[in-house]
Enzyme design. Structure first.
Site, PDB file in Angstrom:
ATOM      1  CG  HIS A 161      -2.085  -0.908   1.102  1.00 52.36           C
ATOM      2  ND1 HIS A 161      -1.989  -2.238   1.417  1.00 52.36           N
ATOM      3  CD2 HIS A 161      -3.369  -0.701   0.689  1.00 52.36           C
ATOM      4  CE1 HIS A 161      -3.166  -2.824   1.203  1.00 52.36           C
ATOM      5  NE2 HIS A 161      -4.015  -1.911   0.755  1.00 52.36           N
ATOM      6  CE  LYS A 214      -3.685  -0.510   4.901  1.00 55.50           C
ATOM      7  NZ  LYS A 214      -4.956   0.052   5.380  1.00 55.50           N
TER       8      LYS A 214
HETATM    9  P1  NAD Z   1      -7.357   9.356   4.958  1.00 54.71           P
HETATM   10  O1  NAD Z   1      -6.352   9.509   6.041  1.00 54.71           O
HETATM   11  O2  NAD Z   1      -7.089   9.956   3.621  1.00 54.71           O
HETATM   12  O3  NAD Z   1      -8.765   9.957   5.453  1.00 54.71           O
HETATM   13  C1  NAD Z   1      -9.294   9.795   6.725  1.00 54.71           C
HETATM   14  C2  NAD Z   1     -10.187  10.994   7.006  1.00 54.71           C
HETATM   15  O4  NAD Z   1     -10.835  10.801   8.262  1.00 54.71           O
HETATM   16  C3  NAD Z   1      -9.411  12.318   7.095  1.00 54.71           C
HETATM   17  O5  NAD Z   1     -10.047  13.326   6.309  1.00 54.71           O
HETATM   18  C4  NAD Z   1      -9.468  12.648   8.581  1.00 54.71           C
HETATM   19  O6  NAD Z   1      -9.450  14.056   8.848  1.00 54.71           O
HETATM   20  C5  NAD Z   1     -10.822  12.044   8.942  1.00 54.71           C
HETATM   21  N1  NAD Z   1     -10.979  11.862  10.396  1.00 54.71           N
HETATM   22  C6  NAD Z   1     -10.044  11.612  11.339  1.00 54.71           C
HETATM   23  N2  NAD Z   1     -10.615  11.569  12.559  1.00 54.71           N
HETATM   24  C7  NAD Z   1     -11.926  11.802  12.373  1.00 54.71           C
HETATM   25  C8  NAD Z   1     -13.030  11.889  13.250  1.00 54.71           C
HETATM   26  N3  NAD Z   1     -12.875  11.737  14.583  1.00 54.71           N
HETATM   27  N4  NAD Z   1     -14.244  12.106  12.732  1.00 54.71           N
HETATM   28  C9  NAD Z   1     -14.416  12.285  11.402  1.00 54.71           C
HETATM   29  N5  NAD Z   1     -13.407  12.215  10.500  1.00 54.71           N
HETATM   30  C10 NAD Z   1     -12.176  11.980  11.005  1.00 54.71           C
HETATM   31  O7  NAD Z   1      -7.629   7.806   4.827  1.00 54.71           O
HETATM   32  P2  NAD Z   1      -8.346   7.016   3.614  1.00 54.71           P
HETATM   33  O8  NAD Z   1      -7.317   6.519   2.665  1.00 54.71           O
HETATM   34  O9  NAD Z   1      -9.499   7.828   3.124  1.00 54.71           O
HETATM   35  O10 NAD Z   1      -8.889   5.735   4.400  1.00 54.71           O
HETATM   36  C11 NAD Z   1      -9.810   5.868   5.474  1.00 54.71           C
HETATM   37  C12 NAD Z   1     -10.018   4.501   6.092  1.00 54.71           C
HETATM   38  O11 NAD Z   1     -10.648   3.647   5.119  1.00 54.71           O
HETATM   39  C13 NAD Z   1      -8.722   3.808   6.501  1.00 54.71           C
HETATM   40  O12 NAD Z   1      -8.957   3.058   7.668  1.00 54.71           O
HETATM   41  C14 NAD Z   1      -8.441   2.883   5.319  1.00 54.71           C
HETATM   42  O13 NAD Z   1      -7.635   1.780   5.667  1.00 54.71           O
HETATM   43  C15 NAD Z   1      -9.843   2.477   4.963  1.00 54.71           C
HETATM   44  N6  NAD Z   1     -10.027   1.985   3.596  1.00 54.71           N
HETATM   45  C16 NAD Z   1     -10.937   1.014   3.436  1.00 54.71           C
HETATM   46  C17 NAD Z   1     -11.226   0.521   2.183  1.00 54.71           C
HETATM   47  C18 NAD Z   1     -12.278  -0.533   2.042  1.00 54.71           C
HETATM   48  O14 NAD Z   1     -12.573  -0.965   0.912  1.00 54.71           O
HETATM   49  N7  NAD Z   1     -12.887  -0.962   3.156  1.00 54.71           N
HETATM   50  C19 NAD Z   1     -10.573   1.031   1.058  1.00 54.71           C
HETATM   51  C20 NAD Z   1      -9.648   2.067   1.246  1.00 54.71           C
HETATM   52  C21 NAD Z   1      -9.390   2.534   2.526  1.00 54.71           C
END
Ligand code: NAD
Length: 243
Positions: free
Chosen positions: A132, A136
């Site tokens: 990744h 991450k």
């Molecule tokens: P990212 O870091 O780009 O985004 C996370 C967002 O959450 C940020 O904008 C951050 O400010 C916000 N955040 C943090 N604390 C918060 C709170 N208390 N309340 C509301 N928002 C808050 O990460 P990403 O790449 O968008 O991934 C997010 C999550 O999704 C990760 O855990 C990642 O592993 C997961 N993910 C899952 C899949 C899937 O298919 N299930 C795919 C990609 C990513």
């Protein structure tokens, strides 16, 4: 009817990907929420809650969804077993789709891995490798953990049979071990390969994501689907009818 979504983590990579395609999939982000915002202010006007944020942010969101009786889609990964247990308790009265990977291709990889692990005997050594992007924060990926569980169960191995990385004088690889390796770097969206290494041949099952929109599409599909489900815990295999 346009599906009205409360999107938690709206400014993140996944949040932006979901917002970018919502209108093409019959949905709108009726209430975008990010760190510092109050989701309670907008939940009543939404049909479903979608979470792609941080593991520490999921529990309070689920408590709110439970109070408002709104179905939930959880995409956030990296929860501890304790966090997961608490979330499941709070979510017990709701329909919840919780998937570590919403891509159709990865869910097919899960299915094929289960088949391969059952057909190939223990002389075919399983090793799971994931890669990744450098941002991450959790490792191994939730998808790699799921692949590990699928192989472990298919082989009837005990929890703890996995080996995360190797270093030093490790000795010969024991049978009944599952290797797990996490690579990080650059802008890699997500890659997973399950190797089954035998004597004289090796099978590799691979999935490579090149665009985050595959997860966003799956999450929106799950958001439509969960609306008409009775309370319970579901995953993407349920949404896709692969069970
Ligand atoms: P990212 O870091 O780009 O985004 C996370 C967002 O959450 C940020 O904008 C951050 O400010 C916000 N955040 C943090 N604390 C918060 C709170 N208390 N309340 C509301 N928002 C808050 O990460 P990403 O790449 O968008 O991934 C997010 C999550 O999704 C990760 O855990 C990642 O592993 C997961 N993910 C899952 C899949 C899937 O298919 N299930 C795919 C990609 C990513």
């Amino acid at each position: 009817m346009t599906l009205k979504i409360l999107l938690n983590g709206c400014n993140g990579r996944m949040g932006r990907a979901i917002s970018g395609i919502a209108s093409q999939q019959g949905a709108e982000i009726a209430f975008p929420v990010d760190v510092g915002d109050d989701p309670a202010a907008g939940i009543e006007g939404c049909d479903v809650v979608v979470d792609f944020s941080l593991p520490t942010a999921t529990l309070s969101l689920i408590q709110l969804a439970s109070g408002a009786n709104k179905p939930v889609v959880i995409g956030t990964t990296g929860h501890t077993p304790e966090q997961r247990e608490q979330i499941l308790i709070e979510a017990s009265s709701l329909p919840v789709v919780w998937a570590n990977n919403f891509s159709v291709g990865v869910n097919l990889l899960f299915y094929l891995t289960q088949k391969a692990a059952s057909i190939l005997d223990s002389s075919y050594n399983p090793e799971i490798v994931e890669m990744h992007h450098r941002h991450k924060v959790d490792a191994p990926s939730g998808t790699a953990v799921r692949l590990l569980e699928i192989v472990r169960r298919a082989r009837a191995l005990e929890p703890g049979c996995e080996q995360h990385g190797r270093e030093g004088v490790t000795g010969a690889r024991p049978e009944g071990q599952i290797g797990v390796h996490a690579l990080r770097g650059g802008d890699v969206v997500g890659e997973h390969t399950v190797h089954f290494a035998g004597e004289g041949e090796r099978i590799e099952l691979s999935h490579r994501a090149s665009d985050r929109s595959i997860f966003a599409q799956g999450a929106l599909r799950a958001a439509h689907w969960v609306l008409s489900q009775p309370p319970g815990l579901y995953d993407m295999q349920d949404v896709l009818g692969l069970k």
